[in-house]
Design a protein around this motif. Structure first.
Motif, short mmCIF file in Angstrom:
data_model
loop_
_atom_site.label_atom_id
_atom_site.label_comp_id
_atom_site.label_asym_id
_atom_site.label_seq_id
_atom_site.Cartn_x
_atom_site.Cartn_y
_atom_site.Cartn_z
N MET A 184 0.85 -1.18 0.00
CA MET A 184 0.00 0.00 0.00
C MET A 184 0.89 1.23 0.00
O MET A 184 1.18 1.79 1.02
CB MET A 184 -0.89 -0.05 1.25
N ALA A 185 1.35 1.58 -1.16
CA ALA A 185 2.31 2.67 -1.25
C ALA A 185 1.59 3.98 -1.55
O ALA A 185 0.89 4.09 -2.53
CB ALA A 185 3.32 2.37 -2.35
N PHE A 186 1.78 4.92 -0.67
CA PHE A 186 1.14 6.21 -0.88
C PHE A 186 2.16 7.26 -1.14
O PHE A 186 3.25 7.23 -0.60
CB PHE A 186 0.42 6.65 0.40
N THR A 187 1.80 8.22 -1.89
CA THR A 187 2.61 9.43 -1.92
C THR A 187 1.73 10.57 -1.42
O THR A 187 0.53 10.39 -1.21
CB THR A 187 3.06 9.74 -3.35
N LEU A 188 2.34 11.70 -1.25
CA LEU A 188 1.58 12.84 -0.76
C LEU A 188 0.52 13.25 -1.78
O LEU A 188 -0.58 13.66 -1.43
CB LEU A 188 2.52 13.99 -0.48
N SER A 229 -1.19 11.34 -3.74
CA SER A 229 -2.39 10.52 -3.71
C SER A 229 -3.29 10.94 -2.57
O SER A 229 -4.52 10.92 -2.70
CB SER A 229 -2.04 9.04 -3.62
N LEU A 230 -2.69 11.36 -1.46
CA LEU A 230 -3.52 11.86 -0.37
C LEU A 230 -4.26 13.12 -0.78
O LEU A 230 -5.46 13.28 -0.52
CB LEU A 230 -2.65 12.15 0.87
N PRO A 259 -26.94 19.09 19.53
CA PRO A 259 -27.42 19.03 18.15
C PRO A 259 -27.66 17.62 17.63
O PRO A 259 -28.52 17.40 16.84
CB PRO A 259 -26.33 19.72 17.36
N ILE A 301 -26.04 13.91 15.89
CA ILE A 301 -25.15 13.65 14.77
C ILE A 301 -25.75 14.10 13.45
O ILE A 301 -25.07 14.69 12.62
CB ILE A 301 -24.80 12.15 14.70
N GLN A 342 -25.55 17.78 12.85
CA GLN A 342 -24.16 18.17 12.66
C GLN A 342 -23.70 17.84 11.25
O GLN A 342 -23.03 18.64 10.59
CB GLN A 342 -23.24 17.43 13.63
N LEU A 343 -24.08 16.65 10.79
CA LEU A 343 -23.69 16.24 9.44
C LEU A 343 -24.32 17.15 8.39
O LEU A 343 -23.67 17.56 7.44
CB LEU A 343 -24.16 14.80 9.17
N ASN A 381 -25.32 20.20 8.78
CA ASN A 381 -24.64 21.49 8.81
C ASN A 381 -23.30 21.44 8.14
O ASN A 381 -22.90 22.38 7.45
CB ASN A 381 -24.45 21.93 10.27
N LEU A 382 -22.59 20.34 8.38
CA LEU A 382 -21.27 20.21 7.79
C LEU A 382 -21.36 20.19 6.27
O LEU A 382 -20.60 20.88 5.58
CB LEU A 382 -20.60 18.93 8.30
N MET A 442 9.02 5.41 0.40
CA MET A 442 7.63 4.99 0.30
C MET A 442 7.06 4.63 1.66
O MET A 442 5.93 4.97 1.98
CB MET A 442 7.51 3.79 -0.64
N SER A 500 6.38 7.89 3.58
CA SER A 500 5.19 8.65 3.20
C SER A 500 3.93 7.86 3.47
O SER A 500 2.91 8.44 3.85
CB SER A 500 5.26 9.08 1.73
N THR A 501 3.97 6.54 3.32
CA THR A 501 2.77 5.75 3.64
C THR A 501 2.39 5.90 5.10
O THR A 501 1.24 6.18 5.43
CB THR A 501 3.02 4.27 3.34
N ILE A 556 1.08 9.36 5.88
CA ILE A 556 -0.25 9.64 5.35
C ILE A 556 -1.31 8.90 6.14
O ILE A 556 -2.39 9.44 6.40
CB ILE A 556 -0.28 9.31 3.85
N TYR A 609 -15.91 16.22 15.93
CA TYR A 609 -16.83 17.30 15.57
C TYR A 609 -18.25 16.80 15.50
O TYR A 609 -19.18 17.46 15.96
CB TYR A 609 -16.40 17.89 14.22
N LEU A 610 -18.44 15.61 14.90
CA LEU A 610 -19.81 15.13 14.72
C LEU A 610 -20.48 14.79 16.03
O LEU A 610 -21.69 14.91 16.18
CB LEU A 610 -19.82 13.91 13.81
#
Lengths: 82, 302
Positions: free
Chosen positions: A1-5, A7-8, A46, A48, A51-52, A54-55, B176, B179-180, B183, B197-198
């Protein structure tokens, strides 16, 4: 599960887009999540669902213009750099 | 290399430096920094130095103007720095960050002990100081950022080492992994913030506290991977299982005081949907930790 910034950032952008696309009249009111349907009294808590609601409403209102800009930039960058 | 002799020759006449350099045929670009009239200027027109203002080329070589320019530049720089300093506090609370790194060896030892064996500790409450975060040096129960930061980096090193023993290492893998893990941390903190918040919890948990709590699981992950390296898969599972349970207990006991209301935190069963939601939220936050601990380490141990 390789992520980069990136992809976030893309995932966050897609999520915000998804929230912004929900239509007030055609969809949210139909399922009882419209902004004008859930204004409860001045109870202490309020709950849930309100709140949802409103959000969602605030995200749609606030993020509309920045989303246009960020989406355009992302589209151009994706076209150029894949 | 070719340009330096003519420039060097002309250093003796300081007012002529710019014009000579800009008039040299082999320079690659025009030096327009102080010169208004670059290509057609003739050397014979050198006048007195300070009376002509901007029309004179070589303005910056003039001592009075250069002092003025330096003073203006430095005042601009300090103004910019003031603006940045004022505004950076709105996004990253830098002045509060330093409290989270105010640790000492005794605290780190006690906290690490708490993270792997939280069962004997009685009093989980943080003694309060009003405005500023509690420095961890004085209070064992206060969250800090030193342990999570160090544990994160150690996790990367240990993971690289573990991959190296299986001949699966390459330098990109470290990036990798980093960053994984980072994230997933960000996603977890955002999810916790959203659910706080909810559920409309009035709590004094700041974002930095949540980052600190989410970073405590790296200690257990390191312990699991190291045990897996030394003792093989069985050792990995045992160590990871122990650390998972300890982290779950630690998180529940710490968050209980912050999220639940006063009465419920005492252990009294308080009915009502709001408190139930808070209990579920606390348990969910704690239950997510072992999941991440396993997810981020299982591929490191064979």
């Amino acid at each position: 599960m390789a992520f980069t910034l990136y992809s976030l950032l893309q995932a966050a952008l897609l999520c915000v887009n998804a929230v912004a696309v929900l239509h007030e009249e055609r969809f949210l009111n139909k399922i009882g999540w419209g902004a004008d349907q859930s204004v409860g009294g001045f109870g202490e808590e309020p709950g849930i669902k309100s709140q949802l609601v409103n959000l969602i409403r605030s995200v749609r209102m606030v993020m509309r213009l920045p989303l246009i800009v960020v989406n355009s930039i992302t589209i151009v960058l994706l076209l150029l750099f894949g | 290399m070719d340009r330096s002799p003519p420039g060097f020759r002309h250093r003796k006449l300081p007012t002529k430096v710019r014009t000579r350099i800009s008039g040299h045929p082999s320079h690659l670009f025009e030096d327009t920094s102080g010169n208004v009239d670059v290509p057609t200027f003739e050397p014979g027109y050198e006048g007195p130095s300070s009376g002509f203002g901007l029309a004179r080329p070589g303005i910056l070589s003039d001592p009075m103007m250069s002092n003025l320019a330096m003073a203006y530049g430095s005042s601009l720089a300090s103004q910019g720095k003031d603006i940045v300093d004022k505004n950076i506090d709105r996004f990253i609370p830098v002045s509060r960050l330093k409290y989270y790194f105010a640790v000492d060896t005794v605290y780190v030892g006690k906290k690490l002990g708490l993270l792997v064996f939280p069962y004997m500790h009685q009093n989980w409450e943080v003694q309060y100081q009003q405005d500023t975060p509690v420095a961890p040096r004085v209070e064992v129960n206060a969250p800090d950022l030193y342990i999570p930061a160090m544990a994160f980096i150690t996790y990367l090193l240990v993971a690289g080492f573990a991959l190296g023993t299986q001949s699966r290492f390459s330098p990109e893998v470290l990036g990798m992994l980093a960053s994984t893990a980072l994230i997933w941390l960000v996603i977890e903190v955002l999810a916790i913030l959203l659910s706080l918040y909810l559920v409309t919890v009035n709590t004094d948990l700041t974002t930095i506290d949540l980052v600190a709590f989410a970073g405590y699981k790296y200690v257990g992950m390191i312990a699991g991977v190291v045990a897996g390296l030394i003792f093989g898969r069985t050792g990995y599972y045992i160590a990871l299982g122990w650390c998972c349970i300890s982290v779950v207990v630690f998180m529940i006991r710490t968050l209980r005081l912050k999220i639940l209301s006063e009465a419920a935190a005492e252990g009294v069963l308080v009915r009502g949907t709001r408190n139930q939601l808070r209990v579920y939220l606390t348990m969910a936050i704690a239950a997510v930790q072992p999941f991440f601990m396993y997810w981020l380490t299982y591929h490191l141990v064979r």
